[in-house]
Structure formats: structure tokens, C-alpha cells
Design an enzyme around this catalytic site. Structure first.
Site, mmCIF file in Angstrom:
data_model
loop_
_atom_site.group_PDB
_atom_site.id
_atom_site.type_symbol
_atom_site.label_atom_id
_atom_site.label_comp_id
_atom_site.label_asym_id
_atom_site.label_seq_id
_atom_site.Cartn_x
_atom_site.Cartn_y
_atom_site.Cartn_z
ATOM 1 C CB THR A 38 -0.944 -0.005 1.221
ATOM 2 O OG1 THR A 38 -1.716 -1.210 1.218
ATOM 3 C CG2 THR A 38 -1.878 1.192 1.188
ATOM 4 C CD GLU A 89 -5.064 -7.328 -2.196
ATOM 5 O OE1 GLU A 89 -4.500 -8.339 -2.672
ATOM 6 O OE2 GLU A 89 -4.914 -6.973 -1.017
#
Length: 711
Positions: free
Chosen positions: A33, A217
Site C-alpha cells: 500500500t 490486489e
């Protein structure tokens, strides 16, 4: 200070490569992230890119919010002009603009799961199909898979009897949705892609707007999502996807990991950057996780490492049964709290929700507060409450509340109107609803079919009440079967149906444990015991405590201490995955579980486990055998239990086995070899078991015996 100087070298490379397709292979705990948000900040602050030219797809609203907040902190509120959201949210924005081109009105509705099921149930009734044979949930699950694979009713390819029925339901479902000006969740992506493919001017508008496309993802994307990504990124070719092929654990819900494995084929000239430095776990834990996942063939390959050298060895413990296993987990947490850890630093992970029952009870009795994630507490789950309602009526026919709950569940032709007539008659005559059922032939307003169904239900309860003297677990099993609950939940299909069947089975197992522990077969005592457990649970402080959750729910989280329970063949890896040749996904799930731990990792198994009321012995999970011995501290009491790590592997004779050989499996008993393929460590053997079906195993893990068969 230059933003990129705050990153490690691979992270800087991933951020600086802004032109063309880029695949960032981000291992667990490697700062995925952070890298993604710094890449956006670099584009805006260092390269002067207008935030409105950036589009980022996430998989959850939480991930989208977190990304926006982090980017705000780095470059300020101007970043709000970029589009950041889930696939569904982004597609809604696209459809709101131009859905009229597809024949829908701009104020379309979005149907949630309950709306979908209600609509499908009405379609099944219109078609005059048996709702037990064609449950709405199972039909919708197949339709969802079709939409995610971009298959519509006109291009259906399953022409079996059931396949044709699904196609017909699919056709009517889509027609009804269109008439209602409604879309379901899968439609949002499906029709957004259709809109862009069919309207070049609309697609060109998004090409002009979005110069940079990013996807989080990526290993979890399906075909429909891939087509959406490819369409929009086609304009400038600046596509950056972040994912980890070793954490692809959602194949059961339609994710296609070929998207990440074949990224370089699909996007020519792609750059691959590997983030392999893990900032979470000790080297002991990472070495174990790497050793397990390396046994998979379908992977791009990477090796996690950490500067946190050493750390405690993994602890391996085998308990006599699942109750003792749960107590061991509670003791581990109690001891950790005594050393100064907060209860919230500890997590117990399991493969299926049904395993939480023993853990919840152990935590409650040990006085350890807990938080259950990813599902309701065991005794609050619908399927458990449904079966308990049947049992309560058998014990106390005056229980109108329980009877009203299940009088038409599973559906038996006593609809809402009929229930209203029965309740009215019950009140007028001042008798119980149960007594009214038995005298339904005299209730005015009931159709002959409803009268017949009511009397038959009363008769079924009368039969069960006559069987009260039998073994308690046998009675619970009989009610689960004859009520139609097990059949109904099994017919729902998919993961939800499977878990509901397992939870019903766990209640049957609890009846057997109660019988063995208390030496009592009385249904009333059993129900009283369960009510007390449920009451204990209700008094727990749900705002704090240790974490209980499935491994799927734990993805993306981390804890200083993790206990991973149920490390047995058939449990983890799950028996369904073994039978359907999906062990590689189970291994990736194990990798996810192991890498949730920062400092301490405990692995447990049970020598025997009661499933669906049957006590069985399972071999130790193959995943335990894949962890190097030097990384594991094995409990001193394992040898006498015959399930230590040394017993995990089976000694396979050179040349394998012969068709017709009689072999014994610890779970399925004696069976006959019907075929084998491969050799050495990859030898796969197929055995037919009387009453157990035909099953395939990797021979080295199956713990097959050639002992003399007993007469």
C-alpha cells in the site's frame, strides 16, 4: 525531500517506472500500500500529473478510503480529483453517465443479495419448479460465475438437464431485472464493459481522461474485471497492477489467477518489480512460509526476506481432540497475556467457520474476551438456530416462537397466508400453534395443500417425539436429515451452503460431545446447556479481546501472535479442495495464514476430530511436512500420540502400488487401488472405498497402510 528517497530500492523502482505496463509483485508485509500511494504522489508532485488523469481500482471500500487518506497526507487535497474506488463503485459512475445506451433508465436500482434471492424465488415459482430442487441461492451462484466469465444466456454452454434449467432461469432473471430497471452487483461490471466495447466515443472519452490506471490486489481479478482494466488502460498503456500470486485465494468465487501469471503475455513489454523485503515477520516465520509455498507449481516466484533475523521457532502441538486443541489455544493466549501482551495482539485462525464453536467455548470458560470476525458467533448463525428451533419444539411443543420460525422452512407449502390463518385459529381456540397444526383440517381459509402440509409437519414432530429415548446425537442427526435442513443447505451450493452444512454438522458433533462428557442423552439437558453457553457469549465484551477468524478473513491483517489450528488433511487442506484438485490454492491460503504472524506462531492439530457427529482421525496436514524441521519446536508430548511430524510422510514402495492392492486410509478405512499416475514424490493414487466413494491422494501424505486386514 524527494518522496522516493523514503522508500527501499525495489519500491523506488516500482514508483519511478511510470510509463508502460508494470507488474509489482508485492510479497506479504512488503509495503504494498505504501508503494502504491507513493507512486500516485510521485506522479502528482514530482511529474506534475493532474490527479484527474489517474484511476485506481481497489477491492474494498476500506482500501479505497485508506489510499485516499494516505495520498492526501503526501500531496494534499488536490488528489481528490483522481478516481479511487472499488470495481463496482467505478462502474456505477460510468453507467450513471451513459447506461441509456444499453436500454436502461439512468435511475437504475442496484439489487443486493436479498433482492436477488427474492426475485429468483419468484421466477422459480412462475416456472412451477420445485424450490427444494432449484434453490435461489444455487441458481444465482451459477449465474454469477457465468457473468464473471462474460457468459450471457444466449452463449450458454452447459446443455445438461440442470444446465438448461439454469440457462432458462438466467434468461428470465435478466429479463425481469431489465423490466425493473435494476442491475445486480455482477451486472455493474458486465454492463460497464459492454457499454465501453459497444460505444467508441464513450471509451475515447475515458481514454482522454485517464492517462494512468492502477489496480490493487490484481491476483483477485476475474475475466470481467480484466476486460474493464484492459479497455481503459488501452488508451495510454500506462497500467500498473499490484498483487501477489502467492496470495491468490479466491478462485472459489471466480478470481482467475491467470490474469497475474500471464500479465507479461497480455501486456507486451511489461516491467516486473518484486517487493521481497518483509517488514512484518521474523526470519523463522518467513522461512517456513517460503518453504510451504515453494511446493506450488503455478507461481511467478519470489523469496521473502527480512532484517528481523532469528526469532522464536514455530511451536507445533497435537491435541487429543478439538476440545483439547481449543483449550491449548486459550492457554497460549492466557500465557502470552501474562507476559505482557494485550489480548488484541493474539489471533486464532481456522480454515472454516464451523471450527470456531470449540474455540468460542474454550475462550468463554477460560475468561478470555474475544472478537469473532467474518461471521456470527456459532449459536447466532441462522442454520444453527434453525436446527435448534426444531429441537426445542420436539422438547416443548408449546414453543410457538420456535415453530413460527421453521413452520415453512425449508419450504413445505405453508405460506404467509396459511400461517396467518393458523395463528388466528390458535388464538381463537386458545391452544398452541403446534396443536393447531395437528387439527389443520378444521382451520378455515387453508387450501387443501396447506392443510395437508400442516398435518404432515405435525406428524413428523410426533414421530420425533416418540424417538426421544434414542441416542442424543442420533436424534439430532435424524432431525437435521428428515427436516430437510441438511439437504436444503447443501443445495444452496457455493461456499455459503458448504459452511452452513458444516455448522449443522458441528451442532451434531456438539451433541455427541455432550453425551460423552456428561453421560446424558436427555434433549432438555442438552438444550439447557446450549442456552447457558449462548448466554455466556452474550455477556462478553465484544469491543476487546483476542481475535477469532477464518484465514480468508485474516488476509491483509497482522498480529504479534498467531495460533493456526486444524492442521490436518481434510481440514486444512479442506477435503473439498483435495477432491477437486485445488490443493495449490489451499497452499496459498496456508501461506497467507503463516505470514499473518509477526513474532510468534503456533500450529496445532487434533488426533481425533468430530465432524458431522462422527469422530475421525485425520493425517497431519501435508503443509506441516513441508516446513523444515529446524524451524519447528515440537511439543515434548507428541511421540506417544503417534502423530508427530515424523509420521506425516508415508513410505511409498518403489514403483508405487498395483491396481487391485488393498490399502487402509486413517479416515476412510480399507479400499482398493483403481489407478495411479506420476511417480516418486508426485505419485497420485486413486482408491475406491466402500461407502466412502472414489478418492485421490498424493501417496506420500496419505498415510496408507498395508497391515493385515482384520477378519
Amino acid at each position: 525531500m524527494d518522496l522516493l528517497m523514503q522508500l527501499n530500492e525495489p519500491q523506488r523502482i516500482a514508483c519511478a517506472k511510470t510509463d508502460g505496463p508494470v507488474l509489482i509483485l508485492a510479497g506479504a508485509g512488503s509495503g504494498k500500500t505504501r508503494t502504491l500511494t507513493y507512486r500516485v504522489a510521485h506522479l502528482i508532485q514530482n511529474l506534475g500529473v493532474d490527479p484527474g488523469e489517474i484511476l485506481a481500482f481497489t477491492f474494498t471500500n476500506k482500501a479505497a478510503r485508506e489510499m485516499v487518506e494516505r495520498i492526501d497526507q503526501l500531496v494534499g487535497s488536490a488528489s481528490r480529483r483522481m478516481w479511487v474506488g472499488t470495481f463496482h463503485a467505478i462502474c456505477v459512475r460510468i453507467l450513471r453517465q451513459d447506461i441509456e445506451r444499453l436500454g436502461f433508465g439512468p435511475r437504475f436500482l442496484i439489487y443486493d443479495t436479498d433482492d436477488q434471492k427474492a426475485l429468483m424465488r419468484s421466477i422459480v415459482r412462475d416456472l412451477d419448479w420445485d424450490e427444494k430442487k432449484f434453490p435461489a441461492g444455487a441458481l444465482l451462484a451459477q449465474i454469477s460465475r457465468a457473468k464473471n466469465s462474460f457468459i450471457d444466456p444466449d452463449h450458454w454452454n452447459d446443455f445438461s438437464f440442470m444446465g438448461r434449467r439454469v440457462q432458462e432461469a438466467f434468461q428470465r432473471y435478466q429479463e425481469r431485472l431489465r423490466a425493473l430497471n435494476a442491475l445486480d452487483f455482477d451486472d455493474l461490471i458486465y454492463f460497464a464493459v459492454k457499454l465501453l466495447e459497444a460505444n467508441e466515443d464513450v471509451l475515447a472519452m475515458y481514454h482522454r481522461r485517464f492517462h494512468y490506471v492502477m489496480v490493487d490486489e490484481y491476483q483477485d481479478t476475474n475475466l470481467a474485471q480484466y476486460r474493464m482494466i484492459e479497455l481503459i488502460a488501452r488508451g495510454h498503456g500506462n497500467l500498473c497492477v499490484v498483487g501477489d500470486d502467492d496470495q491468490a485465494i479466491y478462485g472459489w468465487r471466480g478470481a482467475d489467477m491467470r490474469n497475474i501469471l500471464e500479465f507479461q503475455k497480455q501486456f507486451t513489454g511489461a516491467t516486473v518489480v518484486r517487493l521481497e523485503e518483509n517488514y512484518r515477520s521474523t526470519s523463522m516465520i518467513l522461512e517456513a512460509a517460503n518453504a510451504v509455498v515453494e511446493h506450488n507449481h503455478d507461481r511467478l516466484g519470489k523469496e521473502l526476506w527480512t532484517s528481523r533475523e532469528g526469532g522464536a521457532k514455530l511451536r507445533w502441538h497435537i491435541a487429543p481432540d478439538e476440545e483439547s486443541e481449543a483449550w491449548y489455544a486459550a492457554e497460549v493466549i492466557h500465557e502470552a497475556v501474562g507476559r505482557g501482551r494485550a489480548p488484541g495482539d493474539c489471533a486464532v485462525l481456522y480454515r472454516t467457520n464451523a471450527q470456531s464453536r470449540a474455540l468460542e467455548m474454550a475462550m468463554t470458560r477460560a475468561g478470555i474476551g474475544y472478537r469473532l470476525v467474518g461471521g456470527k458467533r456459532f449459536y447466532e448463525r441462522k442454520e444453527v438456530k434453525d436446527l435448534l428451533a426444531y429441537l426445542k419444539i420436539i422438547y416443548n411443543p408449546q414453543d410457538d416462537i420456535s415453530l413460527a420460525r421453521i413452520i415453512n422452512f425449508p419450504r413445505r407449502g405453508i405460506g404467509d397466508v396459511a400461517i396467518g390463518h393458523l395463528l388466528k385459529a390458535s388464538q381463537q381456540q386458545e391452544i398452541s400453534l403446534y396443536e393447531t397444526l395437528g387439527d389443520a383440517a378444521k382451520v378455515s381459509g387453508l387450501t387443501p395443500a396447506a392443510q395437508k402440509a400442516a398435518v404432515e409437519l405435525w406428524g413428523q414432530f410426533q414421530k420425533w417425539r416418540q424417538d426421544l429415548g434414542q441416542s442424543l446425537p442420533d436424534l439430532v442427526q435424524q432431525v437435521a436429515d428428515e427436516s430437510g435442513l441438511l439437504r436444503y443447505f447443501a443445495s444452496e451450493g457455493g461456499r455459503e451452503g458448504e459452511e452452513r452444512v458444516e455448522n449443522v454438522g458441528e451442532l451434531i458433533s456438539e451433541a455427541k460431545r455432550f453425551q460423552e462428557t456428561e453421560g446424558i442423552d436427555d434433549l432438555g439437558d442438552f438444550l439447557g446447556f446450549l442456552a447457558l453457553v449462548s448466554d455466556w457469549e452474550a455477556t462478553e465484551d465484544r469491543g476487546q479481546g483476542a481475535w477469532l477468524m477464518t484465514v480468508h478473513s485474516a488476509k491483509g491483517l497482522e498480529f504479534p501472535l498467531v495460533v493456526l489450528v486444524g492442521m490436518e488433511e481434510g481440514v486444512f487442506p479442506h477435503i473439498r479442495s483435495i477432491e477437486e484438485d485445488r490443493v495449490e490454492e489451499e497452499r496459498r491460503l496456508c501461506y497467507v495464514a503463516l505470514t499473518r504472524a509477526r513474532d510468534e506462531l503456533y500450529l496445532t492439530a487434533a488426533e481425533t476430530r468430530t465432524l458431522m457427529g462422527r469422530t475421525e482421525s485425520h493425517p497431519v496436514s501435508r503443509f506441516i511436512a513441508e516446513i523444515p524441521a529446524n524451524l519447528i519446536d515440537e511439543s515434548e508430548d507428541q511421540d506417544h500420540m503417534g502423530m508427530g511430524r515424523a509420521s506425516v510422510r508415508t513410505s511409498v514402495p518403489e514403483g508405487g502400488y498395483q491396481v487391485g492392492d488393498r490399502l487402509r486410509h486413517p479416515r476412510f478405512g480399507w479400499g482398493t487401488v483403481v489407478s495411479q499416475r506420476g511417480g516418486g514424490d508426485e505419485l497420485e493414487i486413486t482408491i475406491a472405498f466402500p461407502g466412502g466413494g472414489i478418492r485421490s491422494f498424493l501417496a506420500k501424505y496419505a498415510q496408507l497402510g498395508r497391515e493385515q486386514e482384520e477378519a
